[in-house]
Design an enzyme around this catalytic site. Structure first.
Site, PDB file in Angstrom:
ATOM      1  N   GLY A  12     -50.783  48.864 -25.428  1.00  0.00           N
ATOM      2  CA  GLY A  12     -51.620  49.229 -24.215  1.00  0.00           C
ATOM      3  C   GLY A  12     -52.822  50.119 -25.044  1.00  0.00           C
ATOM      4  O   GLY A  12     -52.603  50.468 -26.324  1.00  0.00           O
ATOM      5  N   ARG A  15     -54.305  55.929 -22.786  1.00  0.00           N
ATOM      6  CA  ARG A  15     -54.048  56.663 -21.594  1.00  0.00           C
ATOM      7  C   ARG A  15     -53.794  55.451 -20.593  1.00  0.00           C
ATOM      8  O   ARG A  15     -53.926  55.516 -19.269  1.00  0.00           O
ATOM      9  CB  ARG A  15     -55.293  57.042 -21.089  1.00  0.00           C
ATOM     10  CG  ARG A  15     -55.469  58.434 -21.652  1.00  0.00           C
ATOM     11  CD  ARG A  15     -54.176  59.553 -21.343  1.00  0.00           C
ATOM     12  NE  ARG A  15     -54.336  60.958 -22.012  1.00  0.00           N
ATOM     13  CZ  ARG A  15     -53.341  61.301 -22.712  1.00  0.00           C
ATOM     14  NH1 ARG A  15     -52.432  60.686 -23.018  1.00  0.00           N
ATOM     15  NH2 ARG A  15     -53.636  62.449 -23.357  1.00  0.00           N
ATOM     16  N   ALA A  37     -41.237  60.655 -33.836  1.00  0.00           N
ATOM     17  CA  ALA A  37     -42.874  60.543 -33.746  1.00  0.00           C
ATOM     18  C   ALA A  37     -43.313  60.472 -34.978  1.00  0.00           C
ATOM     19  O   ALA A  37     -43.001  61.133 -36.152  1.00  0.00           O
ATOM     20  CB  ALA A  37     -42.995  62.358 -33.263  1.00  0.00           C
ATOM     21  N   THR A  38     -44.539  59.678 -35.044  1.00  0.00           N
ATOM     22  CA  THR A  38     -45.341  59.387 -36.257  1.00  0.00           C
ATOM     23  C   THR A  38     -46.396  60.505 -36.527  1.00  0.00           C
ATOM     24  O   THR A  38     -47.246  60.198 -37.402  1.00  0.00           O
ATOM     25  CB  THR A  38     -45.870  58.169 -36.496  1.00  0.00           C
ATOM     26  OG1 THR A  38     -46.811  57.595 -35.120  1.00  0.00           O
ATOM     27  CG2 THR A  38     -44.459  57.090 -36.282  1.00  0.00           C
ATOM     28  N   HIS A  53     -46.077  65.797 -24.534  1.00  0.00           N
ATOM     29  CA  HIS A  53     -45.099  64.793 -24.734  1.00  0.00           C
ATOM     30  C   HIS A  53     -43.979  65.215 -24.762  1.00  0.00           C
ATOM     31  O   HIS A  53     -42.827  64.751 -24.115  1.00  0.00           O
ATOM     32  CB  HIS A  53     -45.561  63.686 -25.837  1.00  0.00           C
ATOM     33  CG  HIS A  53     -46.497  62.775 -25.744  1.00  0.00           C
ATOM     34  ND1 HIS A  53     -46.008  61.658 -25.853  1.00  0.00           N
ATOM     35  CD2 HIS A  53     -47.731  62.768 -25.303  1.00  0.00           C
ATOM     36  CE1 HIS A  53     -47.214  60.667 -25.527  1.00  0.00           C
ATOM     37  NE2 HIS A  53     -47.983  61.524 -25.273  1.00  0.00           N
ATOM     38  N   ARG A  56     -42.507  66.524 -21.356  1.00  0.00           N
ATOM     39  CA  ARG A  56     -42.495  65.398 -20.404  1.00  0.00           C
ATOM     40  C   ARG A  56     -41.153  64.900 -20.549  1.00  0.00           C
ATOM     41  O   ARG A  56     -40.246  64.709 -19.961  1.00  0.00           O
ATOM     42  CB  ARG A  56     -43.675  64.418 -20.503  1.00  0.00           C
ATOM     43  CG  ARG A  56     -43.600  63.124 -19.562  1.00  0.00           C
ATOM     44  CD  ARG A  56     -44.452  62.231 -19.755  1.00  0.00           C
ATOM     45  NE  ARG A  56     -44.445  61.366 -20.896  1.00  0.00           N
ATOM     46  CZ  ARG A  56     -45.364  60.802 -21.584  1.00  0.00           C
ATOM     47  NH1 ARG A  56     -46.804  61.226 -21.104  1.00  0.00           N
ATOM     48  NH2 ARG A  56     -45.215  60.244 -22.818  1.00  0.00           N
ATOM     49  N   GLU A  65     -39.670  63.959 -36.498  1.00  0.00           N
ATOM     50  CA  GLU A  65     -41.012  63.677 -36.894  1.00  0.00           C
ATOM     51  C   GLU A  65     -40.981  63.257 -38.121  1.00  0.00           C
ATOM     52  O   GLU A  65     -40.410  63.586 -39.253  1.00  0.00           O
ATOM     53  CB  GLU A  65     -41.712  65.058 -36.905  1.00  0.00           C
ATOM     54  CG  GLU A  65     -41.698  65.726 -35.669  1.00  0.00           C
ATOM     55  CD  GLU A  65     -42.261  67.188 -35.595  1.00  0.00           C
ATOM     56  OE1 GLU A  65     -42.716  67.501 -36.477  1.00  0.00           O
ATOM     57  OE2 GLU A  65     -42.581  67.547 -34.471  1.00  0.00           O
ATOM     58  N   ASP A  87     -43.134  56.647 -31.532  1.00  0.00           N
ATOM     59  CA  ASP A  87     -44.613  56.828 -30.895  1.00  0.00           C
ATOM     60  C   ASP A  87     -45.324  57.331 -31.880  1.00  0.00           C
ATOM     61  O   ASP A  87     -45.296  58.603 -32.295  1.00  0.00           O
ATOM     62  CB  ASP A  87     -44.330  57.511 -29.467  1.00  0.00           C
ATOM     63  CG  ASP A  87     -45.455  57.744 -28.555  1.00  0.00           C
ATOM     64  OD1 ASP A  87     -46.614  56.750 -29.160  1.00  0.00           O
ATOM     65  OD2 ASP A  87     -45.670  58.167 -27.556  1.00  0.00           O
TER      66      ASP A  87
END
Length: 173
Positions: A12, A15, A37-38, A53, A56, A65, A87
């Site tokens: 996508g 946002r 996480a990247t 993030h 959330r 990480e 992500d």
């Protein structure tokens, strides 16, 4: 939506709601959630995004990480009973470009790991090929690397979604 296959790709724009949608897929799976996480907090704004993030998702998520060795992190972490959310792939490509890594080789290694992954993984990535041709070489190379990686991962993936305006479109699976 609660029945995840081994490899799910969620694409996508910025946002678009892709990360929230991926998190929802993971939450509905009933498996132990791992957030891989990247990103790296290279500035205050990115640190704020990372904190948002993390808040959330909540405390039930294990966060790892790994800005560089995504392939190794997936091999070490994937197993039945848990689901990994990556992500995101485009930040990983950015990190590889900044390190002047062999992106074609690293992408092939990632796809090899994904083809034999030992548990479900949801990969988030920005679809950057829908706009105008960038005006500089680095941006064009980034777009090209991302496009090739998306095609390769989509070919392996059991399920592929495209998210726009918070609405997921199932493209494969």
């Amino acid at each position: 939506m609660g029945d995840l296959q081994n490899v799910t790709l969620v694409l996508g724009g910025a946002r678009s709601g892709k990360s929230a949608f991926g998190e929802k897929l993971v939450a509905e799976s009933g498996l132990a959630p791992v957030y891989l996480a990247t990103s790296e907090p290279r500035d205050d704004e990115m640190a704020t995004r990372i904190a948002h993030h993390r808040a959330r998702r909540g405390p039930e998520w294990t966060t790892l990480e790994e800005p560089d060795d995504l392939e190794g992190a997936l091999q070490r972490t994937a197993q039945s009973g848990r689901v990994i959310l990556v992500d995101c792939l485009t930040l990983w490509i950015t990190n590889l470009m900044m390190a002047e890594a062999d992106i074609a080789a690293r992408s092939a290694a990632l796809c090899s790991v994904l083809a034999g992954i030992g548990g479900p993984v949801v990969l988030i990535s920005n679809e950057v090929g829908l706009g105008i041709v960038p005006d500089n070489r680095m941006a064009r190379e980034f777009r090209d690397h991302a496009g090739r990686l998306h095609q390769d991962v989509a070919a392996i993936a059991d399920t592929v979604y495209f998210v726009a305006a918070g609405l997921p479109l199932k493209m494969k699976g």
